[in-house]
Design an enzyme around this catalytic site. Structure first.
Site, PDB file in Angstrom:
ATOM      1  N   HIS A 158       0.814  -1.219   0.000  1.00 24.91           N
ATOM      2  CA  HIS A 158       0.000   0.000   0.000  1.00 24.91           C
ATOM      3  C   HIS A 158       0.848   1.269   0.000  1.00 24.91           C
ATOM      4  O   HIS A 158       0.289   2.372  -0.024  1.00 24.91           O
ATOM      5  CB  HIS A 158      -0.934   0.021   1.212  1.00 24.91           C
ATOM      6  CG  HIS A 158      -1.973  -1.058   1.213  1.00 24.91           C
ATOM      7  ND1 HIS A 158      -2.804  -1.292   0.140  1.00 24.91           N
ATOM      8  CD2 HIS A 158      -2.318  -1.978   2.159  1.00 24.91           C
ATOM      9  CE1 HIS A 158      -3.609  -2.302   0.420  1.00 24.91           C
ATOM     10  NE2 HIS A 158      -3.332  -2.746   1.629  1.00 24.91           N
ATOM     11  N   ASP A 193      -2.861 -10.573  -2.331  1.00 31.58           N
ATOM     12  CA  ASP A 193      -3.448 -10.086  -1.085  1.00 31.58           C
ATOM     13  C   ASP A 193      -4.926  -9.758  -1.324  1.00 31.58           C
ATOM     14  O   ASP A 193      -5.317  -9.379  -2.434  1.00 31.58           O
ATOM     15  CB  ASP A 193      -2.682  -8.837  -0.648  1.00 31.58           C
ATOM     16  CG  ASP A 193      -3.006  -8.372   0.758  1.00 31.58           C
ATOM     17  OD1 ASP A 193      -2.185  -8.604   1.659  1.00 31.58           O
ATOM     18  OD2 ASP A 193      -4.074  -7.753   0.946  1.00 31.58           O
ATOM     19  N   ASP A 282      -4.376 -12.847   3.679  1.00 25.69           N
ATOM     20  CA  ASP A 282      -5.641 -12.360   4.216  1.00 25.69           C
ATOM     21  C   ASP A 282      -6.823 -12.648   3.296  1.00 25.69           C
ATOM     22  O   ASP A 282      -7.948 -12.239   3.584  1.00 25.69           O
ATOM     23  CB  ASP A 282      -5.564 -10.869   4.555  1.00 25.69           C
ATOM     24  CG  ASP A 282      -4.899 -10.037   3.476  1.00 25.69           C
ATOM     25  OD1 ASP A 282      -4.596 -10.578   2.395  1.00 25.69           O
ATOM     26  OD2 ASP A 282      -4.660  -8.839   3.720  1.00 25.69           O
TER      27      ASP A 282
END
Length: 336
Positions: A158, A193, A282
């Site tokens: 990110h 992800d 995740d």
């Protein structure tokens, strides 16, 4: 099989995370390292410490202004009367064309995109060694290793060239890909992800020499919201070198693997000779963020499919948060 880890990554211990207006303990906790290390060792990987390649490979991706901020903001913040122990912004510019302030508060708003990336005393140190972990992994792949696991924490996907966000400060996957490119290779980044790798996309969006592909939960109603939509294909020299595959919440094993076929077809067409996998765990059905419903067997199958590409693989750890399934999911993936 080789894995890379520097234990100084545990020193970053963020205390605050705001979601839906509620402040709680950050889910990006140092204990993740212990779980992930044990899981990789159970899959047959053996850890070694990274080398220190210095600031050059990091500065090849991130701006000097941003790196100065990360290195100096904590002591500057402590000089503010009544300031909290962690650097958390409370104001942000309306756009990146606004003026750059001199104050610590203003610069925090400029360089921290949200409240999920608090900076404390050891944040820079941990982020630096997380990046060095990815760099060493890239160097091993460039030297002929076919599969390396870089246990990077804090994660990185990110982080933009000059902006932290979503638990991330330095973009480890982007740094690794740029390192591989500098070695004469033609890397692609496949981000699996559950959250879109918006920082990675931003870094390479106007470049055509690194392919970026992300499989993630549809950002129309999921973090990071403003990036990761299917129409985002890159710009200028990078047009067509960015592929987003947003999927519905609750996506299961078969649907995820179907999207992977599309992703890997793009990787093949790009002429990739090494693949950086931004490895978020995740997407798990058991992850606290509850975005996808990938099972332990699903992670095993994802690992098998990546091996079947025949490409040298560098796995750079991204998300995946504490649950009973976190370790078994990584072990299943790496065994696959």
């Amino acid at each position: 099989m080789k894995a890379i880890l520097d234990t100084r990554q545990t020193r970053h211990d963020p205390q605050n995370f705001m979601a839906n207006g509620v402040v709680s303990r950050s889910p990006e906790q140092p204990a993740r390292i212990d779980v992930l290390r044990a899981a990789a060792e159970a899959a047959g990987y053996r850890f070694e410490a990274p080398s220190d390649a210095g600031m050059g490979p990091i500065a090849a991706v991130h701006s000097a202004e941003y790196l100065t901020f990360l290195r100096t903001i904590y002591p500057r913040w402590q000089r503010i009367e009544g300031a909290a122990p962690e650097v958390i912004p409370n104001i942000h510019p309306a756009s990146r064309t606004d003026s750059y302030p001199k104050s610590a508060i203003g610069q925090a708003g400029w360089h921290q995109g949200d409240t999920a990336c608090p900076i404390a005393e050891h944040t820079w140190e941990s982020a630096y060694w997380s990046a060095q972990t990815a760099i060493t992994g890239a160097d091993l792949v460039a030297a002929g290793e076919t599969g390396v696991y870089a246990l990077c924490r804090p994660p990185g996907h990110h982080a933009f060239a000059d902006l932290a966000g979503g638990f991330c400060f330095l973009n480890n996957s982007a740094i690794a890909a740029e390192r591989l490119r500098a070695e004469g290779l033609r890397p692609a980044i496949l981000d699996i992800d559950v959250h879109h790798g918006n920082g990675t996309q931003g870094i390479f969006y106007r470049r055509g020499d690194v392919l970026t592909v992300s499989i993630h939960a549809d950002p129309a109603r999921f973090y990071p919201f403003f990036w990761g939509h299917a129409h985002e294909r890159g710009e200028e020299a990078g047009l067509g070198a960015n592929l987003n595959l947003p999927l519905p919440r609750g996506t299961d094993d078969d649907s995820f693997l179907k999207a992977m076929e599309t992703a890997l077809a793009a990787v093949e067409s790009f002429g990739t000779d090494c693949l950086v996998v931004a490895l978020g765990l995740d997407a798990s059905i058991d992850d606290p963020f509850k975005g996808f419903a990938v099972t332990q067997d699903g992670f095993h199958r994802i690992g098998q499919r990546l091996k079947a590409t025949g490409l040298p693989l560098l796995f750079v750890q991204e998300g995946g948060y504490l649950s009973d399934a976190l370790g078994p999911n990584l072990t299943a993936f790496l065994r696959g």
